[in-house]
Design an enzyme around this catalytic site. Structure first.
Site, PDB file in Angstrom:
ATOM      1  N   GLY A  71       0.773  -1.141   0.051  1.00  0.00           N
ATOM      2  CA  GLY A  71       0.002   0.129  -0.017  1.00  0.00           C
ATOM      3  C   GLY A  71       0.930   1.098  -0.045  1.00  0.00           C
ATOM      4  O   GLY A  71       0.425   2.289   0.710  1.00  0.00           O
ATOM      5  N   ASP A 100       1.825  -1.710  -4.698  1.00  0.00           N
ATOM      6  CA  ASP A 100       0.524  -1.311  -4.343  1.00  0.00           C
ATOM      7  C   ASP A 100      -0.112  -2.031  -5.597  1.00  0.00           C
ATOM      8  O   ASP A 100       0.385  -2.634  -6.472  1.00  0.00           O
ATOM      9  CB  ASP A 100       0.508   0.269  -4.685  1.00  0.00           C
ATOM     10  CG  ASP A 100      -0.489   1.014  -3.908  1.00  0.00           C
ATOM     11  OD1 ASP A 100      -0.433   1.711  -2.977  1.00  0.00           O
ATOM     12  OD2 ASP A 100      -1.781   0.549  -4.132  1.00  0.00           O
ATOM     13  N   ARG A 147      -1.637  -0.557  -8.089  1.00  0.00           N
ATOM     14  CA  ARG A 147      -1.292   0.039  -9.391  1.00  0.00           C
ATOM     15  C   ARG A 147       0.140   0.678  -9.167  1.00  0.00           C
ATOM     16  O   ARG A 147       0.294   1.141  -8.212  1.00  0.00           O
ATOM     17  CB  ARG A 147      -2.234   1.445  -9.530  1.00  0.00           C
ATOM     18  CG  ARG A 147      -3.553   0.723 -10.535  1.00  0.00           C
ATOM     19  CD  ARG A 147      -4.616   1.666 -10.596  1.00  0.00           C
ATOM     20  NE  ARG A 147      -5.451   1.934  -9.680  1.00  0.00           N
ATOM     21  CZ  ARG A 147      -6.365   1.403  -9.063  1.00  0.00           C
ATOM     22  NH1 ARG A 147      -6.859   0.426  -9.748  1.00  0.00           N
ATOM     23  NH2 ARG A 147      -6.927   1.827  -7.835  1.00  0.00           N
ATOM     24  N   ASP A 205      -1.607  -7.179  -5.441  1.00  0.00           N
ATOM     25  CA  ASP A 205      -2.925  -7.174  -4.702  1.00  0.00           C
ATOM     26  C   ASP A 205      -2.900  -7.765  -3.322  1.00  0.00           C
ATOM     27  O   ASP A 205      -2.321  -9.033  -3.273  1.00  0.00           O
ATOM     28  CB  ASP A 205      -3.933  -7.925  -5.682  1.00  0.00           C
ATOM     29  CG  ASP A 205      -5.245  -8.211  -5.019  1.00  0.00           C
ATOM     30  OD1 ASP A 205      -5.242  -7.890  -3.839  1.00  0.00           O
ATOM     31  OD2 ASP A 205      -6.105  -8.814  -5.600  1.00  0.00           O
ATOM     32  N   TYR A 214     -15.073  -0.708   9.278  1.00  0.00           N
ATOM     33  CA  TYR A 214     -13.642  -0.340   9.397  1.00  0.00           C
ATOM     34  C   TYR A 214     -13.209  -0.552  10.466  1.00  0.00           C
ATOM     35  O   TYR A 214     -11.903  -1.230  10.971  1.00  0.00           O
ATOM     36  CB  TYR A 214     -13.400   1.257   8.981  1.00  0.00           C
ATOM     37  CG  TYR A 214     -12.150   1.797   8.727  1.00  0.00           C
ATOM     38  CD1 TYR A 214     -10.804   1.261   8.238  1.00  0.00           C
ATOM     39  CD2 TYR A 214     -11.800   2.557   9.781  1.00  0.00           C
ATOM     40  CE1 TYR A 214      -9.642   1.688   8.392  1.00  0.00           C
ATOM     41  CE2 TYR A 214     -10.420   3.302   9.918  1.00  0.00           C
ATOM     42  CZ  TYR A 214      -9.460   2.861   9.320  1.00  0.00           C
ATOM     43  OH  TYR A 214      -8.281   3.227   9.309  1.00  0.00           O
ATOM     44  N   LYS A 237     -10.400  -3.315  12.302  1.00  0.00           N
ATOM     45  CA  LYS A 237      -9.282  -2.757  13.088  1.00  0.00           C
ATOM     46  C   LYS A 237      -9.256  -3.634  14.435  1.00  0.00           C
ATOM     47  O   LYS A 237      -8.078  -3.938  14.748  1.00  0.00           O
ATOM     48  CB  LYS A 237      -9.222  -1.168  13.144  1.00  0.00           C
ATOM     49  CG  LYS A 237      -8.901  -0.615  11.904  1.00  0.00           C
ATOM     50  CD  LYS A 237      -7.504  -1.038  11.348  1.00  0.00           C
ATOM     51  CE  LYS A 237      -7.329  -0.690   9.925  1.00  0.00           C
ATOM     52  NZ  LYS A 237      -6.060  -0.898   9.171  1.00  0.00           N
TER      53      LYS A 237
HETATM   54  C1  AKB Z   1     -10.413   7.510   8.804  1.00  0.00           C
HETATM   55  O1  AKB Z   1     -11.125   8.597   9.025  1.00  0.00           O
HETATM   56  O2  AKB Z   1     -11.113   6.582   8.385  1.00  0.00           O
HETATM   57  C2  AKB Z   1      -8.859   7.131   9.031  1.00  0.00           C
HETATM   58  C3  AKB Z   1      -8.795   6.953  10.368  1.00  0.00           C
HETATM   59  C4  AKB Z   1      -8.970   7.922  11.566  1.00  0.00           C
HETATM   60  O3  AKB Z   1      -8.220   5.830  10.627  1.00  0.00           O
HETATM   61  N1  AKB Z   1      -8.184   8.500   8.970  1.00  0.00           N
END
Ligand code: AKB
Length: 312
Positions: A8, A34, A36, A49, A139, A143
């Protein structure tokens, strides 16, 4: 020690980290990758990838890689548009890297976590390292799961994995990439191009942030610290300063008095509302000497100077 692979490398953190790691380890010892190929890349670059374990393994073998910075991920706002892909990319890539470490192919891994591991039930001010973790975004869920995997692999297999819970990151090298905190990057482009910044958050939404040069220095310091100093194997809280959209606009107006901001909150407001206002990063300070250099006004001045040169 073998070479360092950055997965990345064209993203927000990678764009700054590649140069700093090349300066530290020598350009020939850093492999950027990355999905690309970037234009005019100065160094060794391979297309990868991150969800393809076979390709990852081949690159690790071919280039004698022993250390990986896994930076490929979908950020909070983009991930909400495609939750299944966010899960597959964020977790799949981590799982491959962890497997390869368990198979003895990697000696050290960096995993970026985020303030997104916190959620609406987390205490908002000076949020501690150990607290309620009930993220409400996909997200944040990836994490948090990643943090738990990291600690599990360290305890069960002795994998040397280290991580940071990044707050919003602000940089001039890479464009915003789908995060909720990214208004704080776009605002500089608008200010320098004489445009009103249409902010997708309310004027009083306070979020923890960090300038990229501090973030990259902290990341490398964590990775280069002796293993016995790393007491937390999930991810360390890290912070620079906190501000609201109204406060960053006021700081920019000290340099560009005509700059204007308007507020049009969208779905990203709920994401921001679920995150802390400020972060307690005392464990990182104690264990490996973390200390940020930039505050809000110093960051704004440096951003405006560098972005002005870039846009000229
Ligand atoms: C986001 O806003 O998704 C990121 C983060 C805080 O992990 N910058």
């Amino acid at each position: 020690m073998g070479k360092t692979l950055i997965i990345g490398s064209s993203g927000q953190i990678g764009s700054d980290l590649v140069g700093e790691l090349s300066a530290l380890k020598g350009k020939d010892n850093v492999i950027a990758s990355d999905i690309r190929e970037p234009k005019n890349f100065d160094g060794t670059f391979v297309t990868l990838d991150a969800t393809n374990k076979k390709d990852l393994e081949r690159i690790i073998d071919e280039h004698d890689v022993s250390e990986v910075y896994l930076l490929a991920a979908l950020l909070s706002a983009t991930a909400e548009m495609n939750p299944q892909f966010a899960w597959d990319l964020n977790m799949g890539s981590l799982s491959h890297v962890l497997d390869l470490a368990r198979e003895g192919k990697l000696k050290k891994i960096f995993f970026p976590s985020s303030i997104a591991v916190f959620g609406p039930t987390t205490p908002k001010d000076n949020t501690p390292q150990r607290t309620i973790l009930e993220p409400s975004t996909v997200y944040g869920i990836t994490k948090l799961a990643g943090e738990r995997w990291a600690e599990y692999y360290f305890k069960r297999y002795g994998t040397d994995i280290r991580g940071i819970r990044y707050p919003g990151l602000i940089s001039y090298k890479a464009l915003p990439g789908g995060g909720t905190t990214d208004y704080a990057v776009q605002i500089f482009y608008d200010a320098l191009q004489n445009k009103t910044h249409e902010c997708f958050l309310n004027k009083d939404t306070e979020l923890p942030m960090l300038y990229m040069s501090d973030a990259v220095r902290g990341t490398i310091n964590l990775m280069e610290a002796p293993a016995d100093q790393i007491k937390i194997r999930s991810a360390y809280n890290l912070a620079g300063f906190s501000f609201t959209p109204e406060q960053i606009a006021a700081s920019i107006q000290k340099h560009i008095p005509n700059f204007k901001i308007a507020y049009q909150p969208d779905y990203r407001q709920a994401i921001a509302d679920s995150w802390p206002n400020s972060i307690d990063d005392s464990e990182a300070r104690k264990d490996w000497g973390w200390k940020p250099k930039y505050d809000l006004d110093a960051m704004v001045e440096d951003m405006l100077t560098n972005l002005e040169k870039k846009l000229a």
